[in-house]
Scaffold this motif. Structure first.
Motif, PDB file in Angstrom:
ATOM      1  N   UNK A  44      10.689  -2.510  -2.210  1.00 11.73           N
ATOM      2  CA  UNK A  44      10.082  -3.442  -3.134  1.00 11.73           C
ATOM      3  C   UNK A  44       8.569  -3.481  -3.089  1.00 11.73           C
ATOM      4  N   UNK A  45       7.928  -2.518  -2.408  1.00 11.85           N
ATOM      5  CA  UNK A  45       6.477  -2.543  -2.254  1.00 11.85           C
ATOM      6  C   UNK A  45       5.793  -1.531  -3.169  1.00 11.85           C
TER       7      UNK A  45
ATOM      8  N   UNK B 161      -3.033  -9.973  -0.267  1.00 11.05           N
ATOM      9  CA  UNK B 161      -2.528  -9.193  -1.401  1.00 11.05           C
ATOM     10  C   UNK B 161      -3.231  -9.592  -2.689  1.00 11.05           C
ATOM     11  N   UNK B 162      -3.353 -10.891  -2.902  1.00 14.43           N
ATOM     12  CA  UNK B 162      -3.959 -11.384  -4.136  1.00 14.43           C
ATOM     13  C   UNK B 162      -5.430 -10.977  -4.255  1.00 14.43           C
ATOM     14  N   UNK B 163      -6.107 -10.841  -3.115  1.00 17.62           N
ATOM     15  CA  UNK B 163      -7.537 -10.537  -3.119  1.00 17.62           C
ATOM     16  C   UNK B 163      -7.836  -9.046  -3.013  1.00 17.62           C
ATOM     17  N   UNK B 164      -6.844  -8.236  -2.674  1.00 21.74           N
ATOM     18  CA  UNK B 164      -7.069  -6.809  -2.423  1.00 21.74           C
ATOM     19  C   UNK B 164      -7.498  -6.080  -3.694  1.00 21.74           C
TER      20      UNK B 164
ATOM     21  N   UNK C 253       6.637   2.945  -3.811  1.00 20.52           N
ATOM     22  CA  UNK C 253       6.364   2.285  -2.540  1.00 20.52           C
ATOM     23  C   UNK C 253       5.847   3.275  -1.494  1.00 20.52           C
ATOM     24  N   UNK C 254       5.076   2.781  -0.509  1.00 26.88           N
ATOM     25  CA  UNK C 254       4.626   3.647   0.588  1.00 26.88           C
ATOM     26  C   UNK C 254       5.774   4.058   1.510  1.00 26.88           C
ATOM     27  N   UNK C 255       5.571   5.164   2.223  1.00 35.72           N
ATOM     28  CA  UNK C 255       6.524   5.642   3.229  1.00 35.72           C
ATOM     29  C   UNK C 255       5.805   5.691   4.573  1.00 35.72           C
TER      30      UNK C 255
ATOM     31  N   UNK D  91      10.567  -3.587 -11.546  1.00 38.17           N
ATOM     32  CA  UNK D  91       9.781  -2.716 -10.664  1.00 38.17           C
ATOM     33  C   UNK D  91       8.323  -3.174 -10.644  1.00 38.17           C
ATOM     34  N   UNK D  92       8.112  -4.468 -10.427  1.00 39.90           N
ATOM     35  CA  UNK D  92       6.762  -5.020 -10.436  1.00 39.90           C
ATOM     36  C   UNK D  92       5.992  -4.627  -9.182  1.00 39.90           C
ATOM     37  N   UNK D  93       4.696  -4.352  -9.281  1.00 39.07           N
ATOM     38  CA  UNK D  93       3.880  -4.141  -8.083  1.00 39.07           C
ATOM     39  C   UNK D  93       3.910  -5.391  -7.207  1.00 39.07           C
ATOM     40  N   UNK D  94       3.882  -5.190  -5.899  1.00 37.76           N
ATOM     41  CA  UNK D  94       4.004  -6.308  -4.968  1.00 37.76           C
ATOM     42  C   UNK D  94       2.842  -7.287  -5.143  1.00 37.76           C
ATOM     43  N   UNK D  95       1.650  -6.774  -5.476  1.00 40.92           N
ATOM     44  CA  UNK D  95       0.507  -7.672  -5.668  1.00 40.92           C
ATOM     45  C   UNK D  95       0.673  -8.528  -6.923  1.00 40.92           C
TER      46      UNK D  95
END
Length: 456
Positions: A293-294, A209-212, A166-168, A231-235
């Motif tokens: 979770x991101x 998110x879906x289109x990124x 995840x990002x910080x 640990x699924x990617x958020x997208x």
């Protein structure tokens, strides 16, 4: 005349390798630790320190009636250097054990470097030593050369799945006029920043998110990826359905903004958030915050664009973007005993995520057992098997006895522990009984089996 003990080799300076090295040395056995960083970098690590926490600074739930928390407590009682150091550098995180990850890794690096029985070699080791006692703890990012060596040794194919970090975000860049401080159900101190979304904001965010655009994966193909469900990617979550994120990392249940008053009051019903993005404190000063979770594989520019759509993060400053990488693990039921020895070669042991356990604490637990048993082999003693009624014992029995055909990484959980003699209907009470039985059996086992190798 004092007998000279053979030296043990540990390959890999992650959580498992660090714990294994410490336990071997503490048992009075000389040990050489090989860590490839900084000579050879990995796709996920950022420093050359031992036991670097890559994905998150959290070891999971701290309470001992939770699976992760029980594993923490078992390791405390077994004098784990990872958990004792985590306790020393703990930062506020509600009901979780989270650490200041930079200080945590630096401290462990210094401890091992100063131990008189530890020889620290910073160089890659791409071949398994043909003789002697060896602990393999190269983790989910095992080098291609060593992976090839392992494949030749085992005669089995590897399985892999994709993991992501995840990002910080810099704390000062978060708009706390919007984000509110709270922990779910008021459990523990209010240690999470929560960014609330209404329905329209959530739907717009999900669509983005879906289109990124995703980043290209260098060494492997996304089409062949097997995602680890924990640990699924958020997208990926966003694509699975309109409400998937709201029942996962963005669930608003149990969270309320104290500035609104009593969230249960009827007049506040319309003010309850439709979804909530949580940020967890990364360091003791609260200067850095992790997006819970991101995990993500979006391009960095896309991450900034899409994540700044979250209320409160419009001006977010990112100090680390999300990354994605491959995790490699052994088909352990085919290869390993519950002692973490290879069936084909008992003087070779393995630990950490490489064996198919999931999570920081499980990696430390594997390092503890592999290191303890490596020391016992050097001392001419019989390797240990932990009681299956403990979380550690149940985890290693699982990776030893699960179906090889469908084997997947396993995090600590109460579902793998043998059932109680009498059924307890309440889940909370049942987990408490599991805990009490585990710790009682662990103490008895320590007294009967564990000396003199690792606990003296």
């Amino acid at each position: 005349m004092t007998k000279t003990l053979p030296s043990v080799t540990v390959i890999g300076g992650g959580l498992a390798g660090t714990e294994a090295t410490w336990q071997i040395a503490q048992a009075g056995v000389p040990v050489t630790l090989y860590e490839m960083r900084p000579i050879q970098k990995s796709p996920a690590h950022h420093t050359a320190d031992l036991a670097e926490l890559v994905c998150s600074n959290s070891f999971g739930a701290a309470s001992s009636d939770r699976a992760a928390g029980l594993l923490h407590e078992e390791l405390r009682r077994l004098q784990s250097v990872i958990i004792s150091t985590a306790d020393q550098h703990r930062v506020p995180a509600g009901g979780a054990l989270a650490v200041d990850r930079g200080v945590f890794s630096q401290d462990l690096t210094q401890k091992l470097a100063e131990h008189p029985l530890v020889t620290f070699r910073r160089e890659p080791l791409d071949q398994i030593p043909s003789e002697g006692i060896t602990v393999l703890a190269t983790g989910p990012l095992t080098t291609a050369a060593l992976a090839t060596e392992l494949q030749q040794f085992t005669g089995l194919e590897y399985m892999s799945f994709f993991d992501a970090a995840s990002p910080i975000i810099v704390g000062e860049s978060i708009n706390q006029d919007i984000a509110f401080l709270a922990s779910r159900y008021d459990k523990g101190e209010a240690a999470y920043l929560n960014c609330p979304m209404d329905q329209a904001q959530y739907q717009a965010f999900r669509a983005a998110l879906c289109e990124a655009e995703q980043a290209e994966l260098k060494d492997f193909e996304l089409e062949t990826a097997k995602f680890f469900e924990g640990c699924l990617p958020i997208e990926e979550l966003a694509r699975r359905g309109e409400d998937t994120m709201r029942f996962g990392p963005l669930k608003p249940v149990g969270l309320f903004d104290a500035r609104l008053g009593d969230f249960r009051a009827p007049e506040n019903k319309g003010k309850r958030p439709y979804a909530v993005v949580q940020l967890r404190q990364e360091d003791k000063q609260g200067q850095l915050w992790n997006m819970v979770g991101f995990q993500t594989n979006l391009r960095w520019g896309e991450q900034k664009r899409v994540f700044r759509m979250i209320p409160g993060l419009e001006n977010a400053e990112f100090v680390r973007m999300g990354v994605m990488h491959r995790n490699t693990f052994l088909n352990s039921p085919e290869l390993l005993e519950a002692t973490l020895q290879f069936k084909k070669r008992p003087t070779l042991l393995a630990a950490g995520q490489l064996i198919g356990t999931e999570g920081y604490t499980a990696a430390a637990a594997g390092g503890w057992l592999a290191g303890t048993n490596a020391a016992r082999l050097a001392q001419g003693l019989t390797p240990l098997t932990l009681p299956e009624t403990t979380m550690m014992g149940a985890l290693f029995e699982f990776i030893h006895s699960a179906s090889p055909k469908h084997f997947q990484p396993m995090p600590p959980n109460f579902g793998i522990i043998p059932p109680l003699a009498e059924r307890v209907r309440s889940k909370k009470e049942r987990y408490g009984v599991y805990r009490d039985r585990s710790l009682t059996d662990l103490e008895q086992w320590r007294e009967e089996s564990c000396r003199p190798a690792a606990l003296v």
